[in-house]
Design a protein around this motif. Structure first.
Motif, PDB file in Angstrom:
ATOM      1  N   LEU A 197     -12.503 -12.468  12.970  1.00  0.00           N
ATOM      2  CA  LEU A 197     -13.350 -12.355  11.789  1.00  0.00           C
ATOM      3  C   LEU A 197     -14.531 -13.319  11.854  1.00  0.00           C
ATOM      4  O   LEU A 197     -15.658 -12.961  11.491  1.00  0.00           O
ATOM      5  CB  LEU A 197     -12.531 -12.605  10.529  1.00  0.00           C
ATOM      6  CG  LEU A 197     -11.593 -11.472  10.112  1.00  0.00           C
ATOM      7  CD1 LEU A 197     -10.729 -11.900   8.934  1.00  0.00           C
ATOM      8  CD2 LEU A 197     -12.372 -10.210   9.751  1.00  0.00           C
ATOM      9  N   ALA A 198     -14.294 -14.542  12.326  1.00  0.00           N
ATOM     10  CA  ALA A 198     -15.388 -15.510  12.432  1.00  0.00           C
ATOM     11  C   ALA A 198     -16.464 -15.007  13.391  1.00  0.00           C
ATOM     12  O   ALA A 198     -17.666 -15.080  13.092  1.00  0.00           O
ATOM     13  CB  ALA A 198     -14.842 -16.857  12.897  1.00  0.00           C
ATOM     14  N   LEU A 228     -15.629  -4.444  11.346  1.00  0.00           N
ATOM     15  CA  LEU A 228     -15.063  -5.359  10.349  1.00  0.00           C
ATOM     16  C   LEU A 228     -14.162  -4.599   9.374  1.00  0.00           C
ATOM     17  O   LEU A 228     -13.077  -5.082   9.005  1.00  0.00           O
ATOM     18  CB  LEU A 228     -16.186  -6.073   9.599  1.00  0.00           C
ATOM     19  CG  LEU A 228     -16.719  -7.350  10.262  1.00  0.00           C
ATOM     20  CD1 LEU A 228     -18.056  -7.760   9.654  1.00  0.00           C
ATOM     21  CD2 LEU A 228     -15.700  -8.491  10.136  1.00  0.00           C
ATOM     22  N   GLY A 229     -14.595  -3.414   8.956  1.00  0.00           N
ATOM     23  CA  GLY A 229     -13.733  -2.589   8.114  1.00  0.00           C
ATOM     24  C   GLY A 229     -12.423  -2.280   8.811  1.00  0.00           C
ATOM     25  O   GLY A 229     -11.343  -2.325   8.199  1.00  0.00           O
ATOM     26  N   GLN A 230     -12.503  -1.991  10.112  1.00  0.00           N
ATOM     27  CA  GLN A 230     -11.301  -1.683  10.879  1.00  0.00           C
ATOM     28  C   GLN A 230     -10.384  -2.904  10.990  1.00  0.00           C
ATOM     29  O   GLN A 230      -9.160  -2.793  10.843  1.00  0.00           O
ATOM     30  CB  GLN A 230     -11.691  -1.195  12.273  1.00  0.00           C
ATOM     31  CG  GLN A 230     -10.530  -0.691  13.106  1.00  0.00           C
ATOM     32  CD  GLN A 230     -10.985  -0.194  14.461  1.00  0.00           C
ATOM     33  OE1 GLN A 230     -11.780  -0.848  15.134  1.00  0.00           O
ATOM     34  NE2 GLN A 230     -10.500   0.968  14.868  1.00  0.00           N
ATOM     35  N   VAL A 231     -10.966  -4.068  11.253  1.00  0.00           N
ATOM     36  CA  VAL A 231     -10.160  -5.288  11.350  1.00  0.00           C
ATOM     37  C   VAL A 231      -9.431  -5.549  10.029  1.00  0.00           C
ATOM     38  O   VAL A 231      -8.227  -5.847  10.015  1.00  0.00           O
ATOM     39  CB  VAL A 231     -11.044  -6.494  11.733  1.00  0.00           C
ATOM     40  CG1 VAL A 231     -10.257  -7.803  11.592  1.00  0.00           C
ATOM     41  CG2 VAL A 231     -11.557  -6.340  13.165  1.00  0.00           C
ATOM     42  N   TYR A 238      -7.099  -4.095   2.089  1.00  0.00           N
ATOM     43  CA  TYR A 238      -7.784  -2.852   1.741  1.00  0.00           C
ATOM     44  C   TYR A 238      -9.078  -3.054   0.948  1.00  0.00           C
ATOM     45  O   TYR A 238     -10.054  -2.328   1.188  1.00  0.00           O
ATOM     46  CB  TYR A 238      -6.819  -1.934   0.995  1.00  0.00           C
ATOM     47  CG  TYR A 238      -5.655  -1.501   1.857  1.00  0.00           C
ATOM     48  CD1 TYR A 238      -5.805  -0.509   2.815  1.00  0.00           C
ATOM     49  CD2 TYR A 238      -4.410  -2.130   1.744  1.00  0.00           C
ATOM     50  CE1 TYR A 238      -4.744  -0.129   3.631  1.00  0.00           C
ATOM     51  CE2 TYR A 238      -3.348  -1.757   2.547  1.00  0.00           C
ATOM     52  CZ  TYR A 238      -3.519  -0.757   3.492  1.00  0.00           C
ATOM     53  OH  TYR A 238      -2.471  -0.396   4.297  1.00  0.00           O
ATOM     54  N   PRO A 239      -9.170  -4.012   0.038  1.00  0.00           N
ATOM     55  CA  PRO A 239     -10.443  -4.200  -0.672  1.00  0.00           C
ATOM     56  C   PRO A 239     -11.602  -4.546   0.263  1.00  0.00           C
ATOM     57  O   PRO A 239     -12.702  -3.996   0.137  1.00  0.00           O
ATOM     58  CB  PRO A 239     -10.133  -5.333  -1.650  1.00  0.00           C
ATOM     59  CG  PRO A 239      -8.657  -5.222  -1.897  1.00  0.00           C
ATOM     60  CD  PRO A 239      -8.092  -4.827  -0.575  1.00  0.00           C
ATOM     61  N   ASN A 240     -11.364  -5.458   1.210  1.00  0.00           N
ATOM     62  CA  ASN A 240     -12.435  -5.807   2.143  1.00  0.00           C
ATOM     63  C   ASN A 240     -12.744  -4.663   3.100  1.00  0.00           C
ATOM     64  O   ASN A 240     -13.901  -4.436   3.461  1.00  0.00           O
ATOM     65  CB  ASN A 240     -12.077  -7.071   2.920  1.00  0.00           C
ATOM     66  CG  ASN A 240     -12.467  -8.329   2.185  1.00  0.00           C
ATOM     67  OD1 ASN A 240     -13.567  -8.431   1.644  1.00  0.00           O
ATOM     68  ND2 ASN A 240     -11.568  -9.303   2.145  1.00  0.00           N
ATOM     69  N   ALA A 241     -11.716  -3.952   3.533  1.00  0.00           N
ATOM     70  CA  ALA A 241     -11.947  -2.791   4.388  1.00  0.00           C
ATOM     71  C   ALA A 241     -12.816  -1.767   3.664  1.00  0.00           C
ATOM     72  O   ALA A 241     -13.781  -1.229   4.223  1.00  0.00           O
ATOM     73  CB  ALA A 241     -10.621  -2.156   4.798  1.00  0.00           C
ATOM     74  N   ARG A 242     -12.496  -1.528   2.415  1.00  0.00           N
ATOM     75  CA  ARG A 242     -13.273  -0.563   1.618  1.00  0.00           C
ATOM     76  C   ARG A 242     -14.739  -0.999   1.513  1.00  0.00           C
ATOM     77  O   ARG A 242     -15.646  -0.167   1.678  1.00  0.00           O
ATOM     78  CB  ARG A 242     -12.661  -0.445   0.228  1.00  0.00           C
ATOM     79  CG  ARG A 242     -13.446   0.460  -0.709  1.00  0.00           C
ATOM     80  CD  ARG A 242     -12.759   0.577  -2.069  1.00  0.00           C
ATOM     81  NE  ARG A 242     -13.536   1.408  -2.973  1.00  0.00           N
ATOM     82  CZ  ARG A 242     -13.142   1.745  -4.199  1.00  0.00           C
ATOM     83  NH1 ARG A 242     -11.975   1.317  -4.664  1.00  0.00           N
ATOM     84  NH2 ARG A 242     -13.895   2.511  -4.962  1.00  0.00           N
ATOM     85  N   THR A 243     -14.970  -2.275   1.260  1.00  0.00           N
ATOM     86  CA  THR A 243     -16.338  -2.772   1.116  1.00  0.00           C
ATOM     87  C   THR A 243     -17.160  -2.488   2.370  1.00  0.00           C
ATOM     88  O   THR A 243     -18.292  -1.981   2.285  1.00  0.00           O
ATOM     89  CB  THR A 243     -16.324  -4.285   0.829  1.00  0.00           C
ATOM     90  OG1 THR A 243     -15.697  -4.507  -0.435  1.00  0.00           O
ATOM     91  CG2 THR A 243     -17.737  -4.840   0.798  1.00  0.00           C
ATOM     92  N   TYR A 244     -16.610  -2.804   3.527  1.00  0.00           N
ATOM     93  CA  TYR A 244     -17.370  -2.608   4.766  1.00  0.00           C
ATOM     94  C   TYR A 244     -17.546  -1.131   5.104  1.00  0.00           C
ATOM     95  O   TYR A 244     -18.622  -0.707   5.542  1.00  0.00           O
ATOM     96  CB  TYR A 244     -16.707  -3.362   5.919  1.00  0.00           C
ATOM     97  CG  TYR A 244     -17.130  -4.812   5.958  1.00  0.00           C
ATOM     98  CD1 TYR A 244     -18.404  -5.164   6.395  1.00  0.00           C
ATOM     99  CD2 TYR A 244     -16.273  -5.826   5.545  1.00  0.00           C
ATOM    100  CE1 TYR A 244     -18.813  -6.494   6.428  1.00  0.00           C
ATOM    101  CE2 TYR A 244     -16.669  -7.150   5.568  1.00  0.00           C
ATOM    102  CZ  TYR A 244     -17.949  -7.477   6.018  1.00  0.00           C
ATOM    103  OH  TYR A 244     -18.354  -8.790   6.038  1.00  0.00           O
ATOM    104  N   PHE A 245     -16.518  -0.335   4.910  1.00  0.00           N
ATOM    105  CA  PHE A 245     -16.671   1.097   5.185  1.00  0.00           C
ATOM    106  C   PHE A 245     -17.724   1.712   4.268  1.00  0.00           C
ATOM    107  O   PHE A 245     -18.533   2.552   4.707  1.00  0.00           O
ATOM    108  CB  PHE A 245     -15.333   1.817   5.017  1.00  0.00           C
ATOM    109  CG  PHE A 245     -14.319   1.506   6.091  1.00  0.00           C
ATOM    110  CD1 PHE A 245     -14.718   1.280   7.399  1.00  0.00           C
ATOM    111  CD2 PHE A 245     -12.961   1.455   5.788  1.00  0.00           C
ATOM    112  CE1 PHE A 245     -13.783   0.995   8.399  1.00  0.00           C
ATOM    113  CE2 PHE A 245     -12.026   1.173   6.769  1.00  0.00           C
ATOM    114  CZ  PHE A 245     -12.439   0.933   8.075  1.00  0.00           C
ATOM    115  N   GLU A 397      -7.856   6.611   4.516  1.00  0.00           N
ATOM    116  CA  GLU A 397      -6.614   5.839   4.439  1.00  0.00           C
ATOM    117  C   GLU A 397      -6.678   4.782   3.355  1.00  0.00           C
ATOM    118  O   GLU A 397      -5.737   4.593   2.568  1.00  0.00           O
ATOM    119  CB  GLU A 397      -6.357   5.127   5.774  1.00  0.00           C
ATOM    120  CG  GLU A 397      -5.702   5.955   6.827  1.00  0.00           C
ATOM    121  CD  GLU A 397      -5.278   5.075   7.984  1.00  0.00           C
ATOM    122  OE1 GLU A 397      -4.353   4.243   7.809  1.00  0.00           O
ATOM    123  OE2 GLU A 397      -5.869   5.205   9.062  1.00  0.00           O
ATOM    124  N   VAL A 398      -7.802   4.060   3.345  1.00  0.00           N
ATOM    125  CA  VAL A 398      -7.969   2.997   2.352  1.00  0.00           C
ATOM    126  C   VAL A 398      -7.908   3.567   0.939  1.00  0.00           C
ATOM    127  O   VAL A 398      -7.212   3.037   0.064  1.00  0.00           O
ATOM    128  CB  VAL A 398      -9.296   2.252   2.589  1.00  0.00           C
ATOM    129  CG1 VAL A 398      -9.615   1.320   1.420  1.00  0.00           C
ATOM    130  CG2 VAL A 398      -9.250   1.480   3.898  1.00  0.00           C
TER     131      VAL A 398
END
Length: 514
Positions: A197-198, A228-231, A238-245, A397-398
């Protein structure tokens, strides 16, 4: 990146007249590049970066071996004679070592750049030099993160959400100056993800949204956002994945190609299309073959139909049945009656592969217009690392997890509509899945990933993170040619640390169960 890393040593001829001194023998060649003076100009950092990209695309990894021997074999997308296809992997396995070596090659080259860049920058640069150096550093951060993301998913002994304290791989972040510097213990899954992530966020901050045509194969800011969404998805954040996607989905630059162009994504006809977020660039190389670090891909040599390549790695018979009547079977595989160019350049039926239960051969990344036997054993078909259809399905999925069932179904159905030659953005009752929710919708999205992303290197990572390895691999004892029964063991969820690493690095603990 179609470049190689060369260091040129210029020969200096000196003629001295009327002198009896031997001092000329001590002349220092100011033009010779060495470890001490190589990082003395931005263009040399570019050469080093090209070398790092090359480590991704070369024969060890996505140019052939890792793709064939690991990504196709472990989830049984292929029927092939190796330990991975029988779930009998051991720590001395050569393919395990090749993957380990390949990803640490990326890390080592990236560390070299990242360590030298601030030293060079401190000497004072022009505005243009600073801009380009910052981009190089950002690209390098991404490539190191990319390598560790693969490694934590291959060698990590548990998922992040299950137990982030379990061991993964050594985390090497600096250039080794002594043997002791490479004797690192295995870091935890959590620590490796923290570094991923860094690095990815450093890349996101430093990369442009897009590149010009001369640099189009470089990773961009939006490719990094997709990763990043995938990571975050793999961490079950899921909230961070959603934001990036959603940042990727909001960019009008990206769209699914229509069905008439769909096949071209995997035949070298639609390079760097609007569906592509990042792809590895290959070109037919008639001068150097794949074993000589040429510019072409070696994938097709192994998977091409009979008479067009070795044809000894073929799609597993269970997968042919699993597709049913889905039109993507024709995109992914050659049936014996399908046609492709033979050694004489004649387009004719490929025939049945003797190494396949149904006679099928792989079609993704296997050219139909030429035989790689005639192109110095390599193809010019680019390899897709991240494309929009994958983002759609991960986003589905998210949203399914977030109980946004209508949104989840819509993004799954966009992918299905395109596959059936309909407008992805217009509802189509004949192919849309409707009225699904919860685990039923979840399982439909998962099966859609199988059909859409077959033979693109995602399946193993998917079934591991879904924790369904046992039920999946045991399906493949049927409809196969290769010998040896597939027997599931809990340790099948991860690769063993190579025996050579355990023997040579006393700080490394062997993988549990191996």
């Amino acid at each position: 990146m179609k470049t190689r890393f060369y260091i040129l040593i210029l020969t200096l001829t000196i003629a001295l007249l009327g002198s009896c001194s031997d001092d000329f023998l001590d002349v220092k060649n100011e033009n010779e590049l060495s470890a001490d003076n190589f990082y003395s100009r931005v263009s040399n950092f570019d050469l080093a970066l090209n070398s790092t990209y090359d480590a991704v695309k070369n024969l060890d990894l996505f140019g052939q071996t890792f793709y064939i021997q690991t990504l196709l074999a472990l989830p049984h997308e292929s029927d092939y004679w190796n330990a991975q296809n029988r779930n009998e992997v051991t720590s001395p396995d050569g393919n395990v070592y090749i993957a380990w070596r390949g990803f640490y090659r990326i890390v080592a080259r990236a560390n070299d750049i990242l360590e030298n860049a601030p030293v060079f920058a401190a000497k004072g640069l022009t505005t243009d030099q600073t801009k380009r150096l910052n981009e190089i550093v950002a690209e390098t951060h991404f490539l190191r993160a990319f390598a560790y993301f693969h490694m934590v998913r291959l060698w990590g002994e548990a998922s992040y959400s299950d137990d982030s304290a379990r061991l993964a791989v050594p985390l090497i972040l600096k250039v080794a100056e002594s043997r002791d510097d490479v004797m690192n213990p295995r870091a935890t899954v959590g620590k490796v993800y923290q570094q991923i992530l860094a690095d990815m966020k450093a890349a996101e901050a430093g990369l442009p949204d897009t590149w010009d045509d001369n640099n189009i194969a470089r990773v961009s800011k939006y490719a990094v956002k997709a990763f990043l969404g995938q990571v975050y998805l793999y961490r079950e954040d899921y909230p961070n994945a959603r934001t990036y996607f959603e940042e990727v989905l909001a960019n009008p630059r990206y769209a699914l190609v229509r069905f008439k162009r769909y096949d071209g994504l995997f035949q070298g006809k639609e390079e760097f299309s609007e569906e592509s977020l990042w792809e590895i660039n290959y070109t037919v190389d008639m001068q150097q073959n794949i074993w000589e670090n040429g510019l072409g891909s070696g994938i097709a040599l192994v998977i091409a139909p009979p008479g067009r390549g070795w044809s000894n790695c073929t799609p597993h018979g269970v997968n042919i049945a699993r597709f049913g009547s889905d039109p993507r079977l024709k995109i992914c595989t050659y049936a014996p009656t399908d046609s492709a160019a033979d050694l004489e350049g004649k387009v004719k039926p490929v025939g049945a592969s003797e190494f396949n239960y149904t006679g099928h051969s792989f079609r993704k990344y296997s050219p139909k217009d030429y035989s790689v036997i005639n192109t110095n054993r390599n193809s010019g078909i680019n390899y897709h690392m991240m494309r929009l259809a994958d983002v759609y399905l991960m986003y589905a999925e998210v949203m399914n997890h977030e109980s946004q069932n209508a949104v989840a179904a819509e993004y799954m159905n966009k992918v299905r509509r395109r596959a059936y030659n309909f407008d992805p953005n217009t509802p189509e009752p004949s192919v849309d899945y409707t009225g699904l929710a919860g685990t039923q919708l979840r399982d439909s999205i998962r099966e859609e990933r199988f059909r859409e992303l077959f033979a693109e290197g995602h399946r193993w990572y998917d079934i591991v993170r879904w924790k369904i390895v046992k039920e999946e691999v045991l399906k493949y004892n049927d409809k196969r040619i290769t010998g040896g029964e597939i027997v599931y063991q809990e340790k099948d969820y991860y690769y063993p640390v190579p025996l050579s690493e355990v023997d040579n690095n006393k700080a490394v603990e062997p993988s549990t169960g191996y």
